[in-house]
Design an enzyme around this catalytic site. Structure first.
Site, PDB file in Angstrom:
ATOM      1  N   CYS A  16      10.006   0.811  14.903  1.00 23.91           N
ATOM      2  CA  CYS A  16      11.422  -0.125  14.188  1.00 23.91           C
ATOM      3  C   CYS A  16      11.567   0.261  12.639  1.00 23.91           C
ATOM      4  CB  CYS A  16      10.055  -1.248  13.445  1.00 23.91           C
ATOM      5  SG  CYS A  16      10.208  -2.681  15.646  1.00 23.91           S
TER       6      CYS A  16
ATOM      7  N   TYR B 125       1.045  -1.274   0.006  1.00 25.00           N
ATOM      8  CA  TYR B 125       0.381   0.238  -0.284  1.00 25.00           C
ATOM      9  C   TYR B 125       0.849   1.110  -0.204  1.00 25.00           C
ATOM     10  CZ  TYR B 125      -3.398  -2.865   1.402  1.00 25.00           C
ATOM     11  OH  TYR B 125      -5.415  -3.820   1.025  1.00 25.00           O
TER      12      TYR B 125
HETATM   13  N1  LIG Z   1       7.492  -2.504  19.032  1.00 25.84           N
HETATM   14  C1  LIG Z   1       7.963  -3.572  17.949  1.00 25.84           C
HETATM   15  O1  LIG Z   1       6.767  -3.483  17.223  1.00 25.84           O
HETATM   16  C2  LIG Z   1       8.737  -4.431  18.531  1.00 25.84           C
HETATM   17  C3  LIG Z   1       9.103  -5.332  16.806  1.00 25.84           C
HETATM   18  C4  LIG Z   1       9.732  -6.018  17.292  1.00 25.84           C
HETATM   19  C5  LIG Z   1      11.017  -5.977  17.589  1.00 25.84           C
HETATM   20  N2  LIG Z   1      11.316  -4.856  18.573  1.00 25.84           N
HETATM   21  C6  LIG Z   1      12.445  -4.245  19.357  1.00 25.84           C
HETATM   22  O2  LIG Z   1      12.479  -5.015  21.067  1.00 25.84           O
HETATM   23  C7  LIG Z   1      13.063  -4.044  21.583  1.00 25.84           C
HETATM   24  C8  LIG Z   1      12.320  -3.153  22.612  1.00 25.84           C
HETATM   25  O3  LIG Z   1      11.232  -2.522  21.598  1.00 25.84           O
HETATM   26  P1  LIG Z   1      10.004  -2.698  22.444  1.00 25.84           P
HETATM   27  O4  LIG Z   1       9.030  -1.426  21.671  1.00 25.84           O
HETATM   28  O5  LIG Z   1       8.967  -3.132  23.838  1.00 25.84           O
HETATM   29  O6  LIG Z   1      10.331  -1.047  23.654  1.00 25.84           O
HETATM   30  P2  LIG Z   1      10.056  -0.351  24.595  1.00 25.84           P
HETATM   31  O7  LIG Z   1      11.064   1.266  24.967  1.00 25.84           O
HETATM   32  O8  LIG Z   1       8.444  -0.407  25.048  1.00 25.84           O
HETATM   33  O9  LIG Z   1      10.463  -1.489  26.199  1.00 25.84           O
HETATM   34  C9  LIG Z   1      11.341  -0.903  26.607  1.00 25.84           C
HETATM   35  C10 LIG Z   1      11.557  -1.486  27.302  1.00 25.84           C
HETATM   36  O10 LIG Z   1      12.124  -1.793  28.717  1.00 25.84           O
HETATM   37  C11 LIG Z   1      13.097  -0.720  29.709  1.00 25.84           C
HETATM   38  N3  LIG Z   1      14.245  -0.801  30.179  1.00 25.84           N
HETATM   39  C12 LIG Z   1      15.193  -0.038  29.594  1.00 25.84           C
HETATM   40  N4  LIG Z   1      16.358  -0.466  30.123  1.00 25.84           N
HETATM   41  C13 LIG Z   1      16.486  -1.579  31.301  1.00 25.84           C
HETATM   42  C14 LIG Z   1      17.329  -2.282  31.964  1.00 25.84           C
HETATM   43  N5  LIG Z   1      18.327  -2.800  31.826  1.00 25.84           N
HETATM   44  N6  LIG Z   1      16.459  -3.504  32.904  1.00 25.84           N
HETATM   45  C15 LIG Z   1      14.737  -3.684  32.435  1.00 25.84           C
HETATM   46  N7  LIG Z   1      14.319  -3.067  31.712  1.00 25.84           N
HETATM   47  C16 LIG Z   1      15.160  -1.526  31.253  1.00 25.84           C
HETATM   48  C17 LIG Z   1      12.923   0.751  28.942  1.00 25.84           C
HETATM   49  O11 LIG Z   1      11.780   1.262  30.809  1.00 25.84           O
HETATM   50  C18 LIG Z   1      10.905   0.076  28.245  1.00 25.84           C
HETATM   51  O12 LIG Z   1       9.922  -0.222  29.507  1.00 25.84           O
HETATM   52  C19 LIG Z   1      13.999  -2.915  20.809  1.00 25.84           C
HETATM   53  O13 LIG Z   1      15.220  -3.154  20.083  1.00 25.84           O
HETATM   54  C20 LIG Z   1      12.974  -3.118  19.207  1.00 25.84           C
HETATM   55  O14 LIG Z   1      13.134  -2.742  18.482  1.00 25.84           O
HETATM   56  C21 LIG Z   1       9.898  -3.121  18.560  1.00 25.84           C
END
Ligand SMILES: NC(=O)c1ccc[n+]([C@@H]2O[C@H](COP(=O)([O-])OP(=O)(O)OC[C@H]3O[C@@H](n4cnc5c(N)ncnc54)[C@H](O)[C@@H]3O)[C@@H](O)[C@H]2O)c1
Length: 440
Positions: free
Chosen positions: A266, A257
Site C-alpha cells: 500500500c 518508529y
Molecule cells: N493489502 C492491504 O493491506 C490493503 C489494505 C487496504 C486497501 N488495499 C487495496 O485493496 C486492493 C486489493 O489489494 P489486495 O492486497 O487484496 O490485492 P491482492 O493482489 O492480494 O488481490 C487481488 C485479487 O484480485 C484478483 N482479480 C484481479 N482481477 C480480477 C477480476 N477482474 N475479477 C476477479 N478477480 C480479479 C486477483 O487474482 C487477486 O487474487 C488494492 O487496491 C489495495 O491497494 C489493500
C-alpha cells in the site's frame, strides 16, 4: 444481504469472510483458479492470523462461497464489492485495468439493481470511470438496468485485518444517491453497534481520503527515519526522541518508529499514485510526498550501507543471517519489502545470505527464483550458522527476545544490524555484541 466480492486477495478474502461472519450470504469471485482451488481444498492462499478458521466456519455454515464464474458472481449479490489489485503502473500511477475489467464484467451480466462498491484503493475519479464502463456495457447489450457506484475504501492492516474489519475505527462511504447510502448503512450496521462510525461524504472525497491516510502515515515514517539518520550523526538516540515527542497528544506515539524503510502493498504504491494524480490531473507537484518517497527509497539501503561500512564494500566471502522477509510482522506479504533491497545490496557486494521468516519464505522463493547465493533456514537459530553477522529486517515477535548467548556462539563474530530497533544498545554492549540499530 447478498454480497459478491470481486477479487479474493488480502482485502477481498478478509472483507468477504467478515461480511459472512455477521450473517450475510457472500460469494467471492477470483479470476485466478489456483486461489479458489486452495480455498475449496480447505486452505487459504495468504497468511493472515485467524482467517483460515473464520473462512472454514462460514463455508461450513453455508454463508460463504467461492467461484471463478463471473456471470454467476454478477447475478448473485445486490452489493458488488470490487476488491481487485491496483498495482503501480510503470509511471507510478495506479494501474486500473483490473478495476475496469471487473466493472465491465458487471455491466456484461447484471440483470437487476446493483450497488457497485469500489473497495480497492483507486484514484479520484475512478467511480466515474466505473460508472462509464458499466453504462457502456449495458448500452452494448441494449438494456437499461439501474445501478449505483459507491466509494468505500478499506483501511484494514495486514496482520490485524480481521479485527480491523470487525471493529473499524471508521467506515468511509462516498455516495451520490440515497438508495446506495441506505444499502451501505444496512450493510455496516453490525460492525458499529457501539456507536456510529460511518462517515458519509461525496465520492471524490472518499477516494482521496484513502490516499491521504496512507500518505500521512508514510510521511510520519519517512520523517522519523530522516531524524534517526540525523540522530546517529549527532550522537542522540532516536528512541528517546520518539518518547519525548510521542508524549505530545498532538503528535501521539503511534506510527513514530524509525526503521529500515516502509514497504508493503500500500504505502509505496499509494504515495506514488497520489503524486502522479496530483501532477497529471491538477498540475500540482506534491513536494512533501516526493520527499517522503525519496527518503524511503534511500532508507531501504541503510542496512546494506551499515553492513558495508563495518565489513568493507567488498563482501565476497562474507555470509549473513537475515531474520525477516515479510514487509512487516504477521503477514507473508513481500510486496516492496525492505528485505528485497537488503538482500540485493548484499548479493551485489558478493555476499551470501541465509534467510529465515516464519511465513514469507515461499513468497521469497518467488521473488528470488534463481539466486544460488541466497538460501533459507528451517528456523531462526539455524540461519545463524557460520554467519559473519545477523541482520534483523522484520519485527516478528519471536525475534524480539532471542537467546543472545546462542547468537554469539553461532555467529563468527558477534555483530547485529537491527533494522527495527528491537534490541537495547546498552544491553548489547553489556553482552559484548557489536550493535548497529537505526538512529541510536
Ligand atoms: N493489502 C492491504 O493491506 C490493503 C489494505 C487496504 C486497501 N488495499 C487495496 O485493496 C486492493 C486489493 O489489494 P489486495 O492486497 O487484496 O490485492 P491482492 O493482489 O492480494 O488481490 C487481488 C485479487 O484480485 C484478483 N482479480 C484481479 N482481477 C480480477 C477480476 N477482474 N475479477 C476477479 N478477480 C480479479 C486477483 O487474482 C487477486 O487474487 C488494492 O487496491 C489495495 O491497494 C489493500
Amino acid at each position: 444481504m447478498k454480497i459478491t466480492v470481486i477479487g479474493t486477495g488480502y482485502v477481498g478474502l478478509v472483507s468477504g469472510t467478515c461480511l459472512a461472519e455477521v450473517g450475510n450470504e457472500v460469494l467471492c469471485l477470483d479470476v485466478d483458479p489456483a486461489k479458489i482451488k486452495i480455498i475449496e481444498d480447505g486452505g487459504i492462499p495468504i497468511f493472515e492470523p485467524g482467517l483460515q478458521e473464520m473462512v472454514q466456519r462460514n463455508v461450513a455454515a453455508g454463508r460463504l462461497h467461492f467461484t471463478t464464474d463471473i456471470e454467476k458472481a454478477t447475478q448473485f449479490g445486490t452489493i458488488q464489492f470490487i476488491a481487485v489489485g491496483t498495482p503501480p503502473d510503470e509511471d507510478g500511477s495506479a494501474d486500473m485495468k483490473y478495476v475496469t475489467a471487473a466493472a465491465r464484467n458487471i455491466g456484461k451480466y447484471m440483470t437487476d439493481y446493483k450497488v457497485i462498491v469500489d473497495k480497492s484503493t483507486v484514484p479520484v475519479g475512478t467511480a466515474d470511470a466505473v460508472h462509464a464502463a458499466v453504462s457502456e456495457e449495458l448500452k452494448t447489450r441494449g438494456v437499461d438496468v439501474p445501478f449505483s457506484v459507491v466509494s468505500n475504501p478499506e483501511f484494514l492492516k495486514e496482520g490485524a485485518a480481521i479485527n480491523d474489519f470487525m471493529k473499524p475505527d471508521r467506515i468511509v462511504v462516498g455516495c451520490a444517491d440515497e438508495q446506495a447510502a441506505l444499502n451501505m448503512r444496512a450493510l455496516y450496521a453490525p460492525f458499529q453497534r457501539n456507536h456510529d462510525r460511518l462517515i458519509l461524504m461525496d465520492i471524490r472525497s472518499a477516494e482521496l481520503t484513502k490516499y491521504a491516510a496512507n500518505a500521512m502515515l508514510a510521511t510520519r515514517i519517512s520523517f522519523m527515519n530522516e531524524l534517526a539518520n540525523l540522530a546517529e550523526r549527532l550522537g542522540a538516540d532516536i528512541e528517546s526522541v520518539r518518547k519525548g515527542i510521542g508524549s505530545d497528544p498532538r503528535i501521539g506515539y503511534d506510527f513514530l518508529y524509525s526503521g529500515a524503510g516502509y514497504g508493503g502493498s500500500c504505502f509505496p504504491k499509494d504515495v506514488k499514485a497520489l503524486i502522479k494524480t496530483a501532477a497529471d490531473k491538477a498540475g500540482i507537484d506534491l513536494k512533501v510526498l516526493n520527499a517522503v518517497e525519496a527518503a524511503n527509497d534511500a532508507q531501504k539501503h541503510v542496512l546494506g550501507s551499515k553492513v558495508k561500512a563495518h565489513f568493507g564494500a567488498d563482501l565476497k566471502g562474507k555470509h549473513f543471517a537475515l531474520w525477516g522477509l515479510a514487509f512487516k510482522a504477521n503477514t507473508d506479504d513481500m510486496r516492496e519489502a525492505t528485505s528485497c533491497e537488503v538482500i540485493k545490496d548484499l548479493l551485489a557486494a558478493g555476499a551470501t545470505v541465509t534467510a529465515y521468516d516464519p511465513e514469507a519464505m515461499n513468497e521469497a522463493k518467488r521473488h528470488f527464483p534463481d539466486e544460488s547465493r541466497l538460501s533459507y533456514a528451517k528456523n531462526q537459530t539455524a540461519a545463524l550458522e557460520k554467519a559473519d553477522a545477523l541482520i534483523v529486517v522484520t519485527e516478528w515477535k519471536e525475534f524480539r527476545s532471542p537467546d543472545f548467548d546462542s547468537i554469539k556462539n553461532k555467529l563468527k563474530s558477534p555483530v547485529i544490524f537491527d533494522g527495527r530497533n528491537l534490541f537495547e544498545p546498552t544491553e548489547m554492549k553489556r553482552l559484548g555484541i557489536s550493535y548497529f540499530g537505526i538512529g541510536r
